[in-house]
Scaffold this active site. Structure first.
Site, PDB file in Angstrom:
ATOM      1  N   VAL A  98      25.623  -0.748 -17.888  1.00  0.00           N
ATOM      2  CA  VAL A  98      27.074  -0.735 -17.762  1.00  0.00           C
ATOM      3  C   VAL A  98      27.473  -1.909 -16.886  1.00  0.00           C
ATOM      4  CG1 VAL A  98      29.097   0.553 -16.944  1.00  0.00           C
ATOM      5  CG2 VAL A  98      27.180   1.782 -17.996  1.00  0.00           C
ATOM      6  N   CYS A  99      28.502  -2.631 -17.307  1.00  0.00           N
ATOM      7  CA  CYS A  99      29.051  -3.723 -16.503  1.00  0.00           C
ATOM      8  C   CYS A  99      27.959  -4.763 -16.219  1.00  0.00           C
ATOM      9  CB  CYS A  99      29.654  -3.130 -15.234  1.00  0.00           C
ATOM     10  SG  CYS A  99      30.799  -4.196 -14.344  1.00  0.00           S
ATOM     11  N   THR A 100      27.871  -5.242 -14.987  1.00  0.00           N
ATOM     12  CA  THR A 100      26.911  -6.295 -14.654  1.00  0.00           C
ATOM     13  C   THR A 100      25.473  -5.793 -14.553  1.00  0.00           C
ATOM     14  OG1 THR A 100      27.511  -6.016 -12.328  1.00  0.00           O
ATOM     15  CG2 THR A 100      28.579  -7.810 -13.538  1.00  0.00           C
ATOM     16  N   THR A 118      29.069  -7.329 -21.111  1.00  0.00           N
ATOM     17  CA  THR A 118      29.078  -7.029 -19.687  1.00  0.00           C
ATOM     18  C   THR A 118      30.522  -7.168 -19.199  1.00  0.00           C
ATOM     19  OG1 THR A 118      28.039  -7.562 -17.551  1.00  0.00           O
ATOM     20  CG2 THR A 118      28.560  -9.419 -18.995  1.00  0.00           C
ATOM     21  N   GLY A 120      30.799  -2.790 -21.432  1.00  0.00           N
ATOM     22  CA  GLY A 120      31.587  -3.749 -20.661  1.00  0.00           C
ATOM     23  C   GLY A 120      31.816  -3.277 -19.240  1.00  0.00           C
TER      24      GLY A 120
END
Length: 228
Positions: free
Chosen positions: A100-102, A120, A150
């Site tokens: 998730v995300c970074t 990301t 993202g």
């Protein structure tokens, strides 16, 4: 049938990257939840929420789904070979390898994004190519058994998507209904495309120090891997 879901939990993790999909997974039938770090000491998230690991890297069982959340704390993980080796070993036996995300950058540093499509957080998409991935502008991207989400809140949608992959759409919809997940945000500024130029500039200014630190770390990672 039960499934083991495991999240890497680390200092300065973005807690919603973790707790959003955690809630979706934990609400699914037969879910076994694991929070994994180097030791069992309580970890402070980026926004101050305290999280307690349930397993260490050494004693974590093989996971069906390994998930790497993001946050400022990701920077320190990109050069941490103990963490990266754990991620590689778990990924080899997991049904789904996710982020998730970074958190996607950790998968990249572990060598798991090469030749893959991924996403990301919008402030980190330029790094994906440096890890050998192709950026896809989407909230959730699936490429084989790799699923990336993202930024931050995308983890909630991602959580439901993974439940559907493992247990079917009906179970995922049951979880969605039980949690009354029916989002209607009060503002339409959740992506760079929607935000005003002034708001986007302000957001970039706020995260500039973290980006500068990350750039130096990724450059060091590139230097180290180029000599291997």
């Amino acid at each position: 049938m039960s499934f083991r879901f495991g999240f890497l939990v680390f200092p300065n993790v973005q807690q919603l990257d973790l707790t959003g999909p955690y809630e979706m997974f934990a609400s699914a039938t037969g879910a076994q939840m694991h929070l994994v770090w180097k030791d069992l000491a309580t970890v402070r998230s980026a926004t101050g929420l305290m999280l307690t690991p349930t397993h260490t890297l050494a004693d974590c069982p093989q996971l069906d789904v390994i998930c790497i959340p993001g946050g400022a704390g990701v920077n320190a993980l990109l050069l941490d070979e103990d963490v990266l080796q754990f991620v590689r070993e778990q990924a080899a036996g997991a049904r789904y390898v996710t982020s998730v995300c970074t958190g996607a950058l950790v998968l990249g540093a572990a060598g798991l994004l090469k030749g893959k499509r991924a996403t990301t957080h919008w402030n980190a998409v330029d790094y994906l190519a440096r890890f050998g991935a192709t950026h896809v502008e989407a909230r959730i991207v699936k490429d084989g058994n790799l699923i990336t989400a993202g930024g931050v809140t995308a983890g909630i949608d991602f959580g439901l998507a993974v439940v559907a992959e493992l247990m079917g759409q009906q179970e995922a919809e049951r979880v969605q209904l039980s949690l009354e997940y029916d989002p209607h945000p009060p503002f339409s500024s959740g992506t760079p495309r929607q935000a005003s130029p002034q708001l986007l500039a302000l957001a970039r200014e706020r995260i500039a120090p973290s980006i500068a630190a990350r750039e130096a770390i990724v450059a060091e990672w590139e230097k180290r891997t180029a000599t291997v």
